[in-house]
Design a protein around this motif. Structure first.
Motif, PDB file in Angstrom:
ATOM      1  N   PHE A   1       0.822  -1.216   0.000  1.00 49.65           N
ATOM      2  CA  PHE A   1       0.000   0.000   0.000  1.00 49.65           C
ATOM      3  C   PHE A   1       0.858   1.269   0.000  1.00 49.65           C
ATOM      4  N   LEU A   2       2.029   1.191   0.657  1.00 52.81           N
ATOM      5  CA  LEU A   2       2.883   2.379   0.770  1.00 52.81           C
ATOM      6  C   LEU A   2       3.373   2.885  -0.589  1.00 52.81           C
ATOM      7  N   GLN A   3       3.366   2.016  -1.583  1.00 55.71           N
ATOM      8  CA  GLN A   3       3.770   2.450  -2.934  1.00 55.71           C
ATOM      9  C   GLN A   3       2.867   3.590  -3.403  1.00 55.71           C
ATOM     10  N   GLU A   4       1.623   3.552  -2.919  1.00 52.77           N
ATOM     11  CA  GLU A   4       0.679   4.562  -3.435  1.00 52.77           C
ATOM     12  C   GLU A   4       0.077   5.463  -2.363  1.00 52.77           C
ATOM     13  N   GLY A   5       0.071   5.010  -1.120  1.00 51.63           N
ATOM     14  CA  GLY A   5      -0.649   5.809  -0.131  1.00 51.63           C
ATOM     15  C   GLY A   5      -0.020   5.820   1.259  1.00 51.63           C
ATOM     16  N   ILE A   6      -0.738   6.445   2.176  1.00 48.78           N
ATOM     17  CA  ILE A   6      -0.251   6.634   3.550  1.00 48.78           C
ATOM     18  C   ILE A   6      -0.994   5.665   4.468  1.00 48.78           C
ATOM     19  N   ALA A   7      -0.242   4.891   5.237  1.00 51.00           N
ATOM     20  CA  ALA A   7      -0.859   3.902   6.127  1.00 51.00           C
ATOM     21  C   ALA A   7      -1.011   4.483   7.527  1.00 51.00           C
ATOM     22  N   ILE A   8      -2.202   4.369   8.086  1.00 45.35           N
ATOM     23  CA  ILE A   8      -2.462   4.905   9.439  1.00 45.35           C
ATOM     24  C   ILE A   8      -2.670   3.720  10.392  1.00 45.35           C
ATOM     25  N   ILE A   9      -1.849   3.675  11.425  1.00 41.10           N
ATOM     26  CA  ILE A   9      -1.779   2.506  12.311  1.00 41.10           C
ATOM     27  C   ILE A   9      -2.172   2.897  13.745  1.00 41.10           C
ATOM     28  N   PRO A  10      -2.980   2.081  14.418  1.00 40.66           N
ATOM     29  CA  PRO A  10      -3.315   2.395  15.807  1.00 40.66           C
ATOM     30  C   PRO A  10      -2.154   2.046  16.743  1.00 40.66           C
ATOM     31  N   GLY A  11      -1.760   2.979  17.571  1.00 43.08           N
ATOM     32  CA  GLY A  11      -0.689   2.712  18.530  1.00 43.08           C
ATOM     33  C   GLY A  11      -1.180   1.847  19.670  1.00 43.08           C
ATOM     34  N   PHE A  12      -0.237   1.265  20.430  1.00 42.52           N
ATOM     35  CA  PHE A  12      -0.521   0.756  21.776  1.00 42.52           C
ATOM     36  C   PHE A  12      -1.267  -0.571  21.821  1.00 42.52           C
TER      37      PHE A  12
END
Ligand code: ADP
Ligand code: ASP
Ligand code: MG
Length: 402
Positions: free
Chosen positions: A124-135
């Motif tokens: 996915f990073l090739q095209e977009g921004i990944a949003i990840i939940p911390g903790f």
């Protein structure tokens, strides 16, 4: 192209306006051609709110459901941030812990990340921004686990390692790591660069700007970190394996925590094996004992033993001690209104007299020391809680940090 992990703490995503501001920071990084993984905390105050809700149900709320509950704050901030980025015409997507998955091991509320499936996100990073939940993460049995308060820092470092990121930036509500908490000690100064070792000691004794296990992982895998502000453009603090440490100052920072309690067992039998008998059941119950003081016995028969624990463990500890039939003592006393004040600095290794200077300064302020512990680059004292800020201010001044 640089692969970066950017972590935003609770205050940074504490309102819709702030989330929109964070989206702009991310857009700038993305527009510069970088591949971006974003780790987010829950909106400020949200995790505490969820904890309070569980307490309203029961004091013994199910540990499994507790983690399901308190991990949910991050789902909200992830979706809002991804939505804000999409609104800026960027390709962004949030992923929940189980969708990735982020694999964890260990107890509920105190787990650790052991692996992350990098494949889907890397694609996915090739095209977009990944949003990840911390903790948070899931165990191999698919139970949601959280990794300790402030754990989004540890998620960010784990992702930096597992995704081979060139940079891991921790965005927060202060300009970097300071010589003491800048919100409480306004004369504290920003530290430009600090070694992993010093940061680990500082965060372990209360400087919550970084979570200790995050620093430990970064140190283990040599992942350079930068702590910087979401709200200003000022340069932050670099945390890395500093080979040439500036020893011009013996002390780098002063930290404190108010989550300790002190317990004393009076007139304990003075014979081999007694300390082991006291501490074995506490160890079994996963109660962490910090400092221990055993007085020299005046009659060769009995002695007083004092130790410190986390305040939240106080009643459980007393209960375990009372039930312990393998020890004889006169009484158990405790003091929950204590705090731990610590000075940390790699420079103290080569500077004689630091301990004396610290104790003398506290004596001049008429502050009584209740317990002491030291490591090569740290000295901690337990004092009455009411003296905390006075002690921190005084130590900050006499060690030339103002
Ligand atoms: P975040 O939500 O971004 O993770 P935290 O509240 O966990 O932020 O950590 C940032 C806070 O750490 C600061 O607001 C500051 O009050 C506190 N802090 C304590 N000690 C220090 C220190 N030595 N340097 C900087 N901040 C510190
Ligand atoms: N939201 C979690 C907490 O409040 C994790 C974090 O903020 O890092 O502890
Ligand atoms: Mg934090």
């Amino acid at each position: 192209m640089v692969k970066k992990v950017l972590k935003f703490g609770g205050t940074s995503v504490g309102s819709i306006e702030r989330i929109q501001h964070v989206a702009k920071i991310i857009k700038k990084e993305h527009d510069a051609g970088n591949q971006i993984i974003v780790v987010v905390s829950a909106m400020a105050g949200k995790t505490n709110e969820l904890i309070d809700l569980s307490k309203n149900i029961s004091k013994n709320f199910s540990k499994r459901e507790y983690d399901v509950l308190i991990s949910s704050g991050e789902q909200v901030s992830c979706a809002l941030l991804a939505g804000a980025l999409i609104n800026l015409n960027l390709k962004a997507k949030s992923w929940m812990n189980w969708q990735i998955p982020i694999l964890t091991e260990g107890e509920h509320s105190n787990a650790r990340i052991i692996n992350v499936n990098v494949e889907k996100i890397n694609k996915f990073l090739q095209e977009g921004i990944a949003i990840i939940p911390g903790f948070q993460g899931i165990t191999k049995n698919c139970d949601i686990t959280t990794i300790g308060r402030g754990g989004s820092d540890a998620t960010a470092v784990a992702f930096a390692k597992l995704f081979d990121a060139e940079k891991c930036e921790i965005y927060t509500d202060v300009d970097g790591v300071f010589s003491s908490d800048p919100k409480k000690i306004p004369v504290a100064k920003k530290i430009e660069k600090i070694s992993y070792e010093e940061m680990l000691e500082l965060s372990s004794v209360g400087a919550k700007v970084m979570q200790p296990s995050a620093v430990q992982t970064a140190m283990m895998y040599d992942i350079p970190l930068e702590v910087k502000s979401t709200f200003t453009d000022r340069k932050g603090t670099k945390i890395f394996d500093q080979e040439n440490i500036d020893y011009s100052k013996s002390v780098t920072g002063v930290a404190y925590s108010k989550d300790d309690a002190k317990i004393t067992l009076t007139q304990v039998e003075d014979k081999p094996g007694v300390a082991a008998n006291i501490f074995a059941p506490l160890n079994d119950a996963q109660i962490n004992v910090d400092m221990v003081i055993q007085n020299i016995s005046s009659d060769q028969k009995t002695t007083d033993i004092t130790f410190t624990i986390k305040r939240e463990d106080l009643s459980k500890t007393k209960e375990i001690l009372r039930k312990n039939r393998s020890i004889n003592y006169k009484e158990i006393t405790h003091n929950a209104k204590v705090s731990k004040v610590s000075i940390v600095g790699a420079g103290m290794v080569s500077t004689p007299g630091v301990t004396y200077k610290m104790f003398k300064a506290l004596a001049d302020e008429k502050i009584n020391i209740l317990a002491i512990s030291t490591s090569e680059i740290k000295i901690s004292v337990i004092i009455d809680e009411e003296n905390t800020l006075n002690a921190v201010r005084k130590l900050h001044t006499i060690f030339d940090l103002d």
